[in-house]
Design an enzyme around this catalytic site. Structure first.
Site, PDB file in Angstrom:
ATOM      1  N   GLU A 178       0.807  -1.136  -0.034  1.00 38.61           N
ATOM      2  CA  GLU A 178      -0.097   0.267   0.024  1.00 38.61           C
ATOM      3  C   GLU A 178       0.938   1.050   0.088  1.00 38.61           C
ATOM      4  O   GLU A 178       0.764   2.115   0.760  1.00 38.61           O
ATOM      5  CB  GLU A 178      -0.805  -0.236   1.090  1.00 38.61           C
ATOM      6  CG  GLU A 178      -1.953  -1.162   1.157  1.00 38.61           C
ATOM      7  CD  GLU A 178      -2.846  -0.996   2.274  1.00 38.61           C
ATOM      8  OE1 GLU A 178      -3.880  -1.762   2.259  1.00 38.61           O
ATOM      9  OE2 GLU A 178      -2.748  -0.038   3.299  1.00 38.61           O
ATOM     10  N   GLU A 385      -4.942  -8.804   1.039  1.00 38.15           N
ATOM     11  CA  GLU A 385      -5.712  -8.241   2.546  1.00 38.15           C
ATOM     12  C   GLU A 385      -6.972  -8.114   2.165  1.00 38.15           C
ATOM     13  O   GLU A 385      -7.554  -7.396   1.322  1.00 38.15           O
ATOM     14  CB  GLU A 385      -5.171  -6.915   2.845  1.00 38.15           C
ATOM     15  CG  GLU A 385      -3.849  -6.859   3.589  1.00 38.15           C
ATOM     16  CD  GLU A 385      -3.499  -5.533   4.246  1.00 38.15           C
ATOM     17  OE1 GLU A 385      -4.306  -4.864   4.662  1.00 38.15           O
ATOM     18  OE2 GLU A 385      -2.134  -5.457   4.292  1.00 38.15           O
TER      19      GLU A 385
END
Length: 480
Positions: A178, A385
């Protein structure tokens, strides 16, 4: 050395099944679970500094002990084996391995990851290593951090160290987790470490993260066996306009540019989008920032793309003078993380919310995966995720029942299954998270784990969702 299976997924055999060989895992991040913050030569990262700064983290919580995974990893691997997991995605603490962010590695730091991977392999669990999950060595931040170009060189050096140390036993590598959060929450809104609020620095950080990724891919390829797989994990925003009005559609385009295409452009297409450059030209000199050869490095081929998804992003362009609300799920802050988009409003997709106040919308995951498959055919995908925080507690009988999480996982896994049936090459799913842990600026107030952690005693209690997930793994299918 094991790797995520290289062949393409086949379509599910039934309405609830997943392809043969589908990868089932869970994920954690070093600062959130390891603890042992000052052991074996580890020095502070930006998250150590940030969490120890009064007012930055709820209740003054820090990751000093966290879930004590550093000392309890054998027990945690045993839990994973009991659940039937066939993969575990963990991140490496850069400052545990290379305390100053430069120079030789600390062997004591590397030894922890050697022990962890050996334990995983002995349990039949594939280790999936992420090099960076937001914990930049503080010395590198002091030297300029991600807005400083030299940090990309330091990251490539670190990647080479890890490839040489663990390349004989880890077959799947992720460069960054991320990078949007690192750049936009760390340097834009300041709700994440290092807590800076500088729009120009945000965009420079984004480019240097892209460059660091590309250079790390080169370093990994040079140091790993040919069969190893290299990936990047992005939290791509599934952006929707609130209405079909031109202003809302334009707002969605702008958010898609700074939320998604600022990474997918240079990494997957070899160029920054023209509309992004035009939208942000008043904030940064892109011609000076992006040097000759940079885009050839950022776009080095990937074996997999990791996709993190929690909730959709719904936006609008409010009427002149009405003000822009920012219910974007990224925490309250005086400054927006959406650089150059202060005039755009954010909305919840619905009122079915998790404890994070995030809308539960599994269709957004299906749309995201099928959209990526259409835009980038031939690129294997992995859900790296997905999960939810709820207000979990231990009952008087000593169990943790979390039916909301089970419902959430069922719906989102079905979205993944439907995406595969619709042609998306999704190779696996990693539930976030294995353990309750330090949830960044929320401290220990939010529980994402499928295993409950009593932080006072460090006792682990698998929740009802853990047993449910174990059943899915065992059947390779959702309950009928």
């Amino acid at each position: 050395m094991t790797a995520v299976r290289p062949e393409s997924t086949a379509r599910p055999a039934s309405g609830t099944s997943f392809p043969a060989g589908f990868v089932w895992g869970t994920a954690t991040a070093a600062y959130q679970v390891e603890g042992a913050a000052a052991e074996a030569g580890r020095t502070p990262s930006i998250w150590d500094t940030f969490s120890h700064t009064p007012g930055k983290v709820r209740n003054g919580d820090t990751g000093d002990i966290a879930a004590d995974h550093y000392h309890r990893y054998r027990d945690d691997v045993a839990l994973m084996k009991d659940l039937g997991l066939n993969a575990y995605r963990f991140s490496v603490s850069w400052s545990r391995v290379q305390p100053t962010g430069r120079g030789p590695a600390v062997e004591r730091g590397l030894d922890f990851y050697r022990r962890l991977t050996d334990e995983l392999l002995a349990a039949g669990i594939t280790p999936v290593a992420t090099l960076y999950h937001w914990d930049l060595p503080q010395e590198l931040e002091d030297a300029g951090g991600w807005p400083h170009r030299d940090t990309a060189d330091r990251f490539a050096e670190y990647a080479g160290i890890m490839a040489r140390a663990l390349g004989d036993r880890v077959g799947v590598w992720t460069t960054l987790n991320e990078p949007w959060c690192s750049a936009f929450l760390g340097y834009g809104s300041g709700v994440h470490a290092p807590g800076r609020t500088d729009p120009a620095a945000t965009l420079r950080a984004a480019h240097h993260l892209n460059l660091a990724h590309g250079r790390a891919v080169g370093a990994l390829r040079a140091g790993l066996p040919a069969a190893a797989q290299v990936s990047l994990t992005l939290n791509l925003h599934q952006v929707r306009p609130l209405t079909d009005a031109p202003g809302d559609v334009g707002a969605a385009r702008r958010i898609d540019a700074v939320g998604n295409r600022i990474f997918t452009g240079p990494v997957l297409d070899g160029a920054y989008p023209e509309d992004l450059l035009a939208d942000t030209a008043h904030l940064v000199d892109w011609d000076g920032l992006v040097r000759e050869g940079d885009l050839a490095e950022t776009s080095r081929p990937l074996d997999l793309l990791g996709v993190n998804y929690y909730a959709p992003t719904v936006v609008s362009r409010p009427a002149e003078g009405s003000g822009a609300t920012r219910d974007d799920g990224h925490g309250a802050a005086d400054r927006s993380p959406w650089t150059g988009c202060d005039d755009i409003a954010f909305h919840l997709a619905n009122d079915d919310l998790t404890a994070m106040n995030w809308a539960i919308d599994p269709d957004g995951l299906h749309t995201l995966l099928t959209g990526l498959a259409a835009a980038h055919p031939g690129l294997p995908l992995m859900v790296t995720e997905n999960g939810a925080a709820f207000d979990d507690y231990v009952s008087p009988e000593g169990v943790v029942n979390d039916p909301e999480r089970i419902a959430y996982l069922h719906a989102h896994l079905d979205a993944v299954r439907r995406a595969i049936a619709d042609g998306a090459d999704v190779r696996g799913y990693f539930l976030w998270s294995l353990l309750d842990n330090f949830e960044w600026s929320y401290g220990y107030s939010k529980r994402f784990g499928t295993v409950y952690v009593d932080y006072a005693s460090q006792r682990r209690i698998p929740k009802a969702s853990a047993h449910w997930y174990a059943g899915v793994i065992r059947r390779n299918a959702l309950p009928g």
